[in-house]
Design a protein around this motif. Sequence first.
Motif, PDB file in Angstrom:
ATOM      1  N   ASP A  79       0.505  19.978  19.865  1.00  0.00           N
ATOM      2  CA  ASP A  79       0.031  18.849  18.979  1.00  0.00           C
ATOM      3  C   ASP A  79      -0.565  17.964  19.981  1.00  0.00           C
ATOM      4  N   LEU A  80      -0.131  17.554  21.307  1.00  0.00           N
ATOM      5  CA  LEU A  80      -0.932  16.572  22.093  1.00  0.00           C
ATOM      6  C   LEU A  80      -2.352  16.944  22.398  1.00  0.00           C
ATOM      7  N   ASP A  81      -2.564  18.478  22.837  1.00  0.00           N
ATOM      8  CA  ASP A  81      -3.847  18.948  23.046  1.00  0.00           C
ATOM      9  C   ASP A  81      -4.684  18.763  22.021  1.00  0.00           C
ATOM     10  N   TRP A  82      -4.192  18.920  20.583  1.00  0.00           N
ATOM     11  CA  TRP A  82      -5.234  18.928  19.504  1.00  0.00           C
ATOM     12  C   TRP A  82      -5.528  17.569  19.331  1.00  0.00           C
TER      13      TRP A  82
ATOM     14  N   LYS B   3       0.843  -1.153  -0.170  1.00  0.00           N
ATOM     15  CA  LYS B   3       0.285  -0.196  -0.156  1.00  0.00           C
ATOM     16  C   LYS B   3       0.824   1.351   0.114  1.00  0.00           C
ATOM     17  N   PRO B   4       0.453   2.114  -0.811  1.00  0.00           N
ATOM     18  CA  PRO B   4       1.128   3.431  -0.761  1.00  0.00           C
ATOM     19  C   PRO B   4       1.038   4.163   0.636  1.00  0.00           C
ATOM     20  N   LEU B   5       2.199   4.761   0.974  1.00  0.00           N
ATOM     21  CA  LEU B   5       2.622   5.704   2.265  1.00  0.00           C
ATOM     22  C   LEU B   5       2.515   7.128   1.723  1.00  0.00           C
ATOM     23  N   PRO B   6       1.457   7.637   1.450  1.00  0.00           N
ATOM     24  CA  PRO B   6       1.233   9.360   1.018  1.00  0.00           C
ATOM     25  C   PRO B   6       1.955  10.320   2.138  1.00  0.00           C
ATOM     26  N   MET B   7       2.438  11.232   1.546  1.00  0.00           N
ATOM     27  CA  MET B   7       3.196  12.442   2.531  1.00  0.00           C
ATOM     28  C   MET B   7       2.997  13.535   2.061  1.00  0.00           C
ATOM     29  N   ARG B   8       2.833  14.595   3.092  1.00  0.00           N
ATOM     30  CA  ARG B   8       2.927  15.697   2.495  1.00  0.00           C
ATOM     31  C   ARG B   8       3.024  16.737   3.824  1.00  0.00           C
ATOM     32  N   TYR B   9       3.647  17.817   3.479  1.00  0.00           N
ATOM     33  CA  TYR B   9       3.991  18.969   4.378  1.00  0.00           C
ATOM     34  C   TYR B   9       2.748  19.670   4.647  1.00  0.00           C
ATOM     35  N   ALA B  10       2.235  19.858   6.074  1.00  0.00           N
ATOM     36  CA  ALA B  10       1.111  20.722   6.392  1.00  0.00           C
ATOM     37  C   ALA B  10       1.573  21.750   7.152  1.00  0.00           C
ATOM     38  N   GLY B  11       2.721  22.190   7.144  1.00  0.00           N
ATOM     39  CA  GLY B  11       2.858  23.683   8.016  1.00  0.00           C
ATOM     40  C   GLY B  11       3.416  23.391   9.312  1.00  0.00           C
ATOM     41  N   ARG B  12       3.018  24.513  10.236  1.00  0.00           N
ATOM     42  CA  ARG B  12       3.377  24.276  11.728  1.00  0.00           C
ATOM     43  C   ARG B  12       2.443  23.662  12.725  1.00  0.00           C
ATOM     44  N   HIS B  13       1.311  23.234  12.350  1.00  0.00           N
ATOM     45  CA  HIS B  13       0.375  22.829  13.480  1.00  0.00           C
ATOM     46  C   HIS B  13      -0.117  21.543  12.940  1.00  0.00           C
ATOM     47  N   ALA B  14      -0.295  20.645  13.959  1.00  0.00           N
ATOM     48  CA  ALA B  14      -0.974  19.273  13.891  1.00  0.00           C
ATOM     49  C   ALA B  14      -2.140  19.564  13.270  1.00  0.00           C
ATOM     50  N   ARG B  15      -3.036  20.437  13.808  1.00  0.00           N
ATOM     51  CA  ARG B  15      -4.375  20.464  13.466  1.00  0.00           C
ATOM     52  C   ARG B  15      -4.669  20.572  11.818  1.00  0.00           C
TER      53      ARG B  15
ATOM     54  N   TYR C 199      -9.116  13.090  18.990  1.00  0.00           N
ATOM     55  CA  TYR C 199      -9.243  11.452  18.987  1.00  0.00           C
ATOM     56  C   TYR C 199      -9.860  11.036  20.310  1.00  0.00           C
ATOM     57  N   GLY C 200      -9.823  11.864  21.079  1.00  0.00           N
ATOM     58  CA  GLY C 200     -10.665  11.505  22.506  1.00  0.00           C
ATOM     59  C   GLY C 200      -9.718  10.588  23.169  1.00  0.00           C
ATOM     60  N   LEU C 201      -8.520  10.979  23.398  1.00  0.00           N
ATOM     61  CA  LEU C 201      -7.232  10.253  24.187  1.00  0.00           C
ATOM     62  C   LEU C 201      -7.606  10.294  25.497  1.00  0.00           C
ATOM     63  N   GLY C 202      -8.208  11.003  26.137  1.00  0.00           N
ATOM     64  CA  GLY C 202      -8.327  10.648  27.729  1.00  0.00           C
ATOM     65  C   GLY C 202      -7.090  11.431  28.397  1.00  0.00           C
ATOM     66  N   LEU C 203      -6.308  12.411  27.893  1.00  0.00           N
ATOM     67  CA  LEU C 203      -5.278  12.907  28.632  1.00  0.00           C
ATOM     68  C   LEU C 203      -5.853  14.125  29.397  1.00  0.00           C
ATOM     69  N   LEU C 204      -5.050  14.473  30.555  1.00  0.00           N
ATOM     70  CA  LEU C 204      -5.625  15.617  31.427  1.00  0.00           C
ATOM     71  C   LEU C 204      -5.250  16.713  30.720  1.00  0.00           C
ATOM     72  N   PRO C 205      -6.404  17.683  30.684  1.00  0.00           N
ATOM     73  CA  PRO C 205      -6.048  19.081  30.069  1.00  0.00           C
ATOM     74  C   PRO C 205      -5.121  19.939  30.702  1.00  0.00           C
ATOM     75  N   GLY C 206      -4.181  20.852  29.938  1.00  0.00           N
ATOM     76  CA  GLY C 206      -3.723  21.819  30.725  1.00  0.00           C
ATOM     77  C   GLY C 206      -2.135  21.460  31.179  1.00  0.00           C
ATOM     78  N   ARG C 207      -1.763  20.340  30.808  1.00  0.00           N
ATOM     79  CA  ARG C 207      -0.524  19.511  31.086  1.00  0.00           C
ATOM     80  C   ARG C 207       0.457  20.319  29.907  1.00  0.00           C
TER      81      ARG C 207
END
Length: 298
Positions: free
Chosen positions: A121-124, A84-96, A129-137
């Motif tokens: 990144d991790l906050d977004w 399967k292909p592994l497509p790749m792109r550069y999206a700039g500065r932000h994970a969102r 994805y509903g990761l269940g991490l504590l906010p504000g860390r």
Amino acid sequence: MALVLLVAGQGRAADRQSFLELARSGWNYQLRSTMLGRDMSIPVHINGRDLSGAALCLIGDPPTAQSLAVLDTFRALARHVFGKPLPMRYAGRHARSCGSGRTAILRLYSGFPPNQALTQDLDWMNDAYGLGLLPGRFYAANSPAMAQTFFGRRGATTHLMVQQAVSPPGSLEEAYYRSILIEELFQSFTFGMDVLLIRRDPVFLSKLQEVPLNTHRLPWGSKAFMSALLRSNPSRLCEFDVFMMHAVAGSAVDQTTEPAFIDYIDTEFDRLAALTEATRADPRFSLILDPDCRAATQ
């Protein structure tokens, strides 16, 4: 990856028994610890094939020519092995900007680690994805290259953060930055885990194997630090690593952490070995494959 197993040094012979023993060690992930405050009711499902056909989204600093060469070669290898292909792109500065589909997010950086960007990144990702991490860390890098797969209520997601050269690298820097990028890509796309060696052998069997070193007092960008890391494990993928990519790609098990995965490797060993030999002989992949897996001597 953060979790490791401690095993005795492997022998030189790349035979069935040594491969099976190393596969048991490297594909034996146990969720013994987690980020503080994570919602432990979220189910965890581990299959090294999960990122097959996913996209690779680059953020942060644009890739250097060296990083791009490694990425393109790994993508070609992944397509060859997984079909399967592994497509790749550069999206700039932000994970969102990557979106919340089946995507592995790779933040590249030069110089000091961008801990504020990592936290963003991790906050977004936590929200998406509903990761269940504590906010504000606040999250900080604990090594120049790191990768983590998170399991959320709206799917799993993978985040990598890897340092690259600030300026055109010399031979030491080139080997170092190539090595750390290869390692994080390989582990993320197979879910193999680090295997610490009690003693050092002249030849390694896998990129997963590491000789423990005390580098806490060495600055990450120093030549001493780079040399130490290059001595601690192979600088590129070994025969075993290519073998395990084929094993992960071909197995029909539900999770690659279950005993049935090792049974599959044992049963299909000769066929997997033949696939591995053909893959290693393909010059397209030579940039990221190690012909003998000796530790660097710098």
